[in-house]
Design a protein around this motif. Structure first.
Motif, PDB file in Angstrom:
ATOM      1  N   MET A  13      18.309  38.916  48.002  1.00  0.00           N
ATOM      2  CA  MET A  13      19.085  38.546  49.182  1.00  0.00           C
ATOM      3  C   MET A  13      18.595  37.199  49.729  1.00  0.00           C
ATOM      4  O   MET A  13      19.401  36.343  50.081  1.00  0.00           O
ATOM      5  CB  MET A  13      18.984  39.631  50.260  1.00  0.00           C
ATOM      6  N   VAL A  14      17.289  37.010  49.784  1.00  0.00           N
ATOM      7  CA  VAL A  14      16.729  35.735  50.246  1.00  0.00           C
ATOM      8  C   VAL A  14      17.151  34.611  49.314  1.00  0.00           C
ATOM      9  O   VAL A  14      17.483  33.502  49.747  1.00  0.00           O
ATOM     10  CB  VAL A  14      15.188  35.828  50.364  1.00  0.00           C
ATOM     11  N   GLU A  15      17.175  34.914  48.017  1.00  0.00           N
ATOM     12  CA  GLU A  15      17.632  33.919  47.037  1.00  0.00           C
ATOM     13  C   GLU A  15      19.058  33.468  47.343  1.00  0.00           C
ATOM     14  O   GLU A  15      19.420  32.319  47.088  1.00  0.00           O
ATOM     15  CB  GLU A  15      17.569  34.561  45.637  1.00  0.00           C
ATOM     16  N   CYS A  16      19.855  34.358  47.928  1.00  0.00           N
ATOM     17  CA  CYS A  16      21.243  34.035  48.291  1.00  0.00           C
ATOM     18  C   CYS A  16      21.359  33.488  49.717  1.00  0.00           C
ATOM     19  O   CYS A  16      22.465  33.296  50.219  1.00  0.00           O
ATOM     20  CB  CYS A  16      22.116  35.280  48.150  1.00  0.00           C
ATOM     21  N   GLY A  17      20.217  33.270  50.374  1.00  0.00           N
ATOM     22  CA  GLY A  17      20.243  32.694  51.704  1.00  0.00           C
ATOM     23  C   GLY A  17      20.361  33.697  52.836  1.00  0.00           C
ATOM     24  O   GLY A  17      20.718  33.327  53.960  1.00  0.00           O
ATOM     25  N   ILE A  18      20.081  34.961  52.556  1.00  0.00           N
ATOM     26  CA  ILE A  18      20.189  35.998  53.591  1.00  0.00           C
ATOM     27  C   ILE A  18      18.830  36.652  53.769  1.00  0.00           C
ATOM     28  O   ILE A  18      18.282  37.225  52.841  1.00  0.00           O
ATOM     29  CB  ILE A  18      21.252  37.050  53.220  1.00  0.00           C
ATOM     30  N   LEU A  19      18.306  36.560  54.988  1.00  0.00           N
ATOM     31  CA  LEU A  19      17.023  37.164  55.316  1.00  0.00           C
ATOM     32  C   LEU A  19      17.269  38.232  56.371  1.00  0.00           C
ATOM     33  O   LEU A  19      17.634  37.922  57.504  1.00  0.00           O
ATOM     34  CB  LEU A  19      16.054  36.104  55.849  1.00  0.00           C
ATOM     35  N   MET A  20      17.106  39.476  55.971  1.00  0.00           N
ATOM     36  CA  MET A  20      17.297  40.569  56.925  1.00  0.00           C
ATOM     37  C   MET A  20      16.544  41.795  56.435  1.00  0.00           C
ATOM     38  O   MET A  20      16.562  42.120  55.244  1.00  0.00           O
ATOM     39  CB  MET A  20      18.771  40.893  57.081  1.00  0.00           C
ATOM     40  N   PRO A  21      15.872  42.496  57.351  1.00  0.00           N
ATOM     41  CA  PRO A  21      15.132  43.691  56.949  1.00  0.00           C
ATOM     42  C   PRO A  21      16.049  44.900  56.721  1.00  0.00           C
ATOM     43  O   PRO A  21      15.671  45.845  56.053  1.00  0.00           O
ATOM     44  CB  PRO A  21      14.185  43.918  58.116  1.00  0.00           C
ATOM     45  N   TYR A  22      17.240  44.843  57.291  1.00  0.00           N
ATOM     46  CA  TYR A  22      18.221  45.918  57.115  1.00  0.00           C
ATOM     47  C   TYR A  22      19.601  45.361  57.452  1.00  0.00           C
ATOM     48  O   TYR A  22      19.719  44.304  58.075  1.00  0.00           O
ATOM     49  CB  TYR A  22      17.898  47.128  58.006  1.00  0.00           C
ATOM     50  N   ILE A  23      20.632  46.056  57.044  1.00  0.00           N
ATOM     51  CA  ILE A  23      21.998  45.591  57.296  1.00  0.00           C
ATOM     52  C   ILE A  23      22.480  46.201  58.601  1.00  0.00           C
ATOM     53  O   ILE A  23      22.541  47.420  58.740  1.00  0.00           O
ATOM     54  CB  ILE A  23      22.928  45.968  56.122  1.00  0.00           C
ATOM     55  N   ASP A  24      22.775  45.351  59.573  1.00  0.00           N
ATOM     56  CA  ASP A  24      23.175  45.796  60.894  1.00  0.00           C
ATOM     57  C   ASP A  24      24.277  44.878  61.426  1.00  0.00           C
ATOM     58  O   ASP A  24      24.015  43.990  62.240  1.00  0.00           O
ATOM     59  CB  ASP A  24      21.961  45.780  61.824  1.00  0.00           C
ATOM     60  N   PRO A  25      25.515  45.070  60.957  1.00  0.00           N
ATOM     61  CA  PRO A  25      26.589  44.179  61.404  1.00  0.00           C
ATOM     62  C   PRO A  25      26.907  44.385  62.889  1.00  0.00           C
ATOM     63  O   PRO A  25      26.708  45.464  63.439  1.00  0.00           O
ATOM     64  CB  PRO A  25      27.775  44.581  60.527  1.00  0.00           C
ATOM     65  N   SER A  26      27.391  43.324  63.515  1.00  0.00           N
ATOM     66  CA  SER A  26      27.806  43.408  64.914  1.00  0.00           C
ATOM     67  C   SER A  26      29.055  42.542  65.106  1.00  0.00           C
ATOM     68  O   SER A  26      29.489  41.849  64.187  1.00  0.00           O
ATOM     69  CB  SER A  26      26.684  42.927  65.836  1.00  0.00           C
ATOM     70  N   PHE A  27      29.601  42.587  66.307  1.00  0.00           N
ATOM     71  CA  PHE A  27      30.804  41.806  66.592  1.00  0.00           C
ATOM     72  C   PHE A  27      30.526  40.307  66.601  1.00  0.00           C
ATOM     73  O   PHE A  27      31.449  39.504  66.574  1.00  0.00           O
ATOM     74  CB  PHE A  27      31.427  42.247  67.920  1.00  0.00           C
ATOM     75  N   SER A  28      29.260  39.910  66.616  1.00  0.00           N
ATOM     76  CA  SER A  28      28.945  38.486  66.584  1.00  0.00           C
ATOM     77  C   SER A  28      29.080  37.902  65.172  1.00  0.00           C
ATOM     78  O   SER A  28      29.112  36.688  65.012  1.00  0.00           O
ATOM     79  CB  SER A  28      27.532  38.230  67.109  1.00  0.00           C
ATOM     80  N   HIS A  29      29.148  38.762  64.160  1.00  0.00           N
ATOM     81  CA  HIS A  29      29.294  38.300  62.777  1.00  0.00           C
ATOM     82  C   HIS A  29      30.762  38.007  62.468  1.00  0.00           C
ATOM     83  O   HIS A  29      31.648  38.767  62.849  1.00  0.00           O
ATOM     84  CB  HIS A  29      28.767  39.349  61.800  1.00  0.00           C
ATOM     85  N   ASP A  35      31.351  38.693  54.407  1.00  0.00           N
ATOM     86  CA  ASP A  35      31.676  38.433  53.001  1.00  0.00           C
ATOM     87  C   ASP A  35      30.455  37.920  52.243  1.00  0.00           C
ATOM     88  O   ASP A  35      30.188  38.334  51.114  1.00  0.00           O
ATOM     89  CB  ASP A  35      32.826  37.425  52.908  1.00  0.00           C
ATOM     90  N   LYS A  36      29.688  37.037  52.880  1.00  0.00           N
ATOM     91  CA  LYS A  36      28.480  36.490  52.248  1.00  0.00           C
ATOM     92  C   LYS A  36      27.458  37.596  51.984  1.00  0.00           C
ATOM     93  O   LYS A  36      26.850  37.640  50.920  1.00  0.00           O
ATOM     94  CB  LYS A  36      27.875  35.407  53.144  1.00  0.00           C
ATOM     95  N   VAL A  37      27.296  38.514  52.938  1.00  0.00           N
ATOM     96  CA  VAL A  37      26.355  39.626  52.766  1.00  0.00           C
ATOM     97  C   VAL A  37      26.822  40.568  51.665  1.00  0.00           C
ATOM     98  O   VAL A  37      26.026  41.022  50.833  1.00  0.00           O
ATOM     99  CB  VAL A  37      26.155  40.388  54.098  1.00  0.00           C
ATOM    100  N   VAL A  38      28.117  40.848  51.625  1.00  0.00           N
ATOM    101  CA  VAL A  38      28.658  41.737  50.594  1.00  0.00           C
ATOM    102  C   VAL A  38      28.463  41.130  49.203  1.00  0.00           C
ATOM    103  O   VAL A  38      28.026  41.809  48.269  1.00  0.00           O
ATOM    104  CB  VAL A  38      30.146  42.061  50.870  1.00  0.00           C
ATOM    105  N   LYS A  39      28.761  39.846  49.058  1.00  0.00           N
ATOM    106  CA  LYS A  39      28.585  39.176  47.761  1.00  0.00           C
ATOM    107  C   LYS A  39      27.111  39.133  47.357  1.00  0.00           C
ATOM    108  O   LYS A  39      26.764  39.387  46.207  1.00  0.00           O
ATOM    109  CB  LYS A  39      29.168  37.761  47.803  1.00  0.00           C
ATOM    110  N   ALA A  40      26.247  38.809  48.304  1.00  0.00           N
ATOM    111  CA  ALA A  40      24.810  38.760  48.008  1.00  0.00           C
ATOM    112  C   ALA A  40      24.285  40.146  47.649  1.00  0.00           C
ATOM    113  O   ALA A  40      23.472  40.289  46.726  1.00  0.00           O
ATOM    114  CB  ALA A  40      24.047  38.203  49.204  1.00  0.00           C
ATOM    115  N   SER A  41      24.757  41.180  48.340  1.00  0.00           N
ATOM    116  CA  SER A  41      24.343  42.556  48.030  1.00  0.00           C
ATOM    117  C   SER A  41      24.780  42.948  46.628  1.00  0.00           C
ATOM    118  O   SER A  41      24.015  43.572  45.881  1.00  0.00           O
ATOM    119  CB  SER A  41      24.937  43.540  49.032  1.00  0.00           C
ATOM    120  N   GLY A  42      25.993  42.579  46.259  1.00  0.00           N
ATOM    121  CA  GLY A  42      26.487  42.859  44.908  1.00  0.00           C
ATOM    122  C   GLY A  42      25.631  42.179  43.856  1.00  0.00           C
ATOM    123  O   GLY A  42      25.297  42.779  42.828  1.00  0.00           O
TER     124      GLY A  42
END
Length: 80
Positions: A13-29, A35-42
């Motif tokens: 995930m960090v390699e894809c530019g996403i640094l997060m200890p867990y997935i916690d979407p909010s209305f600010s996203h 989409d970026k998180v979904v692609k990086a997770s895949g």
């Protein structure tokens, strides 16, 4: 084994530019953020499955150390 897989997932995930200890979407996203998180997770899951299918979840897969759980009893090496 669980922490090995979590460490690899976080690493990819960090390699894809996403640094997060867990997935916690909010209305600010935005939709683009999600989409970026979904692609990086895949990508991360694909890479982990490839390593598992090869039977190669060894130290060579990691850029650093395997993560340890936050809440745990300290090992001797943690105390020293």
């Amino acid at each position: 084994m669980t922490m090995i897989i979590k460490t690899l997932f976080d690493q990819y995930m960090v390699e894809c530019g996403i640094l997060m200890p867990y997935i916690d979407p909010s209305f600010s996203h935005t939709y683009d953020d999600i989409d970026k998180v979904v692609k990086a997770s895949g990508y991360a899951i694909k890479m982990i499955l490839e390593a598992m299918n090869k039977g190669d979840l060894s130290e060579s897969c990691f850029d650093g150390w395997v993560e340890k759980p936050v809440f745990r009893r300290p090992d001797k090496e943690d105390v020293e």
